[in-house]
Design a protein around this motif. Structure first.
Motif: not given
Length: 450
Positions: A1-3, A6-8, A18-24, A162-165
């Motif tokens: 699920m994308a971040v 505001t969740e940042l 993890i949510k930001q770096s793994v997709p990047a 906040g949408k790294p995917k």
């Protein structure tokens, strides 16, 4: 699920990273695989000289397209901080200005490149027999560069939201399409360097189409025509921060010019081809560290804008630890498997025998580069353009270029390879000093209310 943006500022740092770096990381991995396989295909199906030609051309196209990356990262720092400060109008105006600047500058650069193609290729090291395949590759790729520039700009904005995917998918699409088209145009249609270039340009366009779709249907940045009108204050802020990234790419381009000419003087076309393989491995092998750095930027920028300095501190330390661990693993793999890695690229016996040792030397200091990358990225995320610029330029500009100019005069080709770890060590020491000072004096005192 994308971040969401505001969740940042609220999610646990480790989970968020993890949510930001793994997709990047995955996106950079596929982009690197694309370049890697492209090099393997031209090396195996066209020849070692083709690797040298690609090594000359890619820094030119990346320099032009890095205008988009520079404007994207500069603007995204503003967007992250604006969203953190709940100033959506500034975020929208920044995005609109990014689009206009990227398109205008990319088109001008392409026109200049077309009119002065031979001069540009000679400048970047298309010496001797390298010129013909380099020219054949350069012109078709140049037509796709505006799409690449817009894609690189848009990709950084997607991460700032906040949408790294989605940013990851945008990087995967051109990788897959380029690999498939390489097989079709080079292997089956036998189009040689022109086929490789055609596949590359089409893949850039396909990436652009996906990013355009994202901003029409998925983005929270619903800009209007009024946001496209250039605002002097915003343009100045984008330029000051984006100049950091473009300066780095500009220095990388200068480094490529110096390296290609130095390698040609001391070892001919073969040495240029050897560096072609090493540079592809540098892009490919370091993908997780670069992914952590990309994931770090929007988190640090948002929380800095929201004045949550304790979260910024924690993001810095966590990112460095993770990136350093990954870099160490990569170094061990390179150390052990250098020979089979090189054999994948070419059938040329001389290149296969000489490249593994050079590869090990170039990667020798990689376990410590996390400090340099994250440190420079922090100052950029915080909107501190001058220290970000200086720290970004330390490795290539202040250390590597002078070393490459001096050491080969005494140690030949070995002098080129040993310059890389020496520059890594020196730039890491400088960055560590300034980052530690910033974390102690600025972030810690600020979070304590001093």
């Amino acid at each position: 699920m994308a971040v969401s943006s505001t969740e940042l500022g609220t999610l646990d740092i480790k989970k968020l990273l993890i949510k930001q770096s793994v997709p990047a990381s995955i996106g950079i991995l596929f982009m690197s695989i694309n370049i890697l396989i492209d090099t393997i295909f031209v090396g195996q199906w066209i020849g070692a000289l083709a690797i040298a030609a690609v090594s000359v051309v890619l820094p030119i196209t990346f320099l032009i397209s890095s205008l988009g990356m520079a404007l994207g990262i500069g603007g995204s720092s503003i967007i992250s901080r604006a969203l953190g400060a709940n100033n959506k109008e500034k975020a929208l105006h920044t995005f609109g200005n990014q689009i206009m600047l990227t398109l205008s500058l990319a088109l001008v650069s392409v026109i200049v490149g077309l009119f002065f193609s031979d001069e540009v290729l000679l400048l970047f090291g298309a010496n001797g027999a390298i010129m013909l395949p380099a020219r054949e590759f350069f012109i078709p790729v140049l037509y796709g560069v505006p799409f690449l520039a817009l894609s690189m700009m848009g990709n950084t904005v997607i991460r700032a939201e906040g949408k790294p995917k989605f940013a990851m998918i945008a990087m995967i699409i051109p990788a897959f399409s380029n690999i498939i088209l390489d097989v079709v145009f080079i292997k089956f249609f036998n189009l040689g360097m022109f086929g490789a270039a055609l596949a590359t340009s089409i893949s850039y366009f396909m990436c652009f189409v996906f990013i355009l779709w994202f901003f029409i249907y998925k983005s929270e940045l619903r800009f209007q025509l009024k946001h496209l009108i250039l605002n002097n204050k915003i343009v100045s802020e984008i330029a000051s921060l984006g100049f950091v990234t473009f300066s780095r790419q500009g220095v990388v381009a200068i480094l490529s010019i110096i390296l290609n000419h130095t390698l040609f003087v001391h070892g001919g076309e073969d040495s240029v081809a050897i560096y072609g393989i090493i540079s592809r491995m540098l892009m490919f092998a370091l993908f997780p560290i670069l992914g952590v750095t990309q994931g770090f930027l929007p988190i640090a920028g948002y929380n800095y804008g929201a004045k949550q300095y304790s979260r910024v501190n924690k993001t810095i330390t966590t990112s460095i630890k993770w990136a350093a661990f990954l870099a160490t693993v990569i170094f061990i793999v390179i150390l052990i498997f250098s020979e089979p890695i090189v054999a994948v690229f070419t059938k040329d016996a001389k290149i296969i025998s000489e490249t593994p040792n050079a590869l090990r030397i170039v990667f020798a200091a990689s376990p410590i580069i996390a400090i340099q990358l994250i440190g420079a990225a922090y100052f950029q995320a915080a909107g501190k353009a001058i220290p970000a610029l200086l720290l970004t330029l330390t490795k290539q500009g202040f250390f590597l270029i002078p070393l490459v100019l001096v050491l080969p005069n005494y140690y030949g080709i070995f002098g080129v390879w040993i310059s890389f770890p020496i520059a890594d060590i020196l730039s890491t020491l400088v960055t560590a000093f300034f980052l530690r000072k910033e974390m102690k004096q600025k972030l810690t005192l600020a979070q304590d209310g001093i």
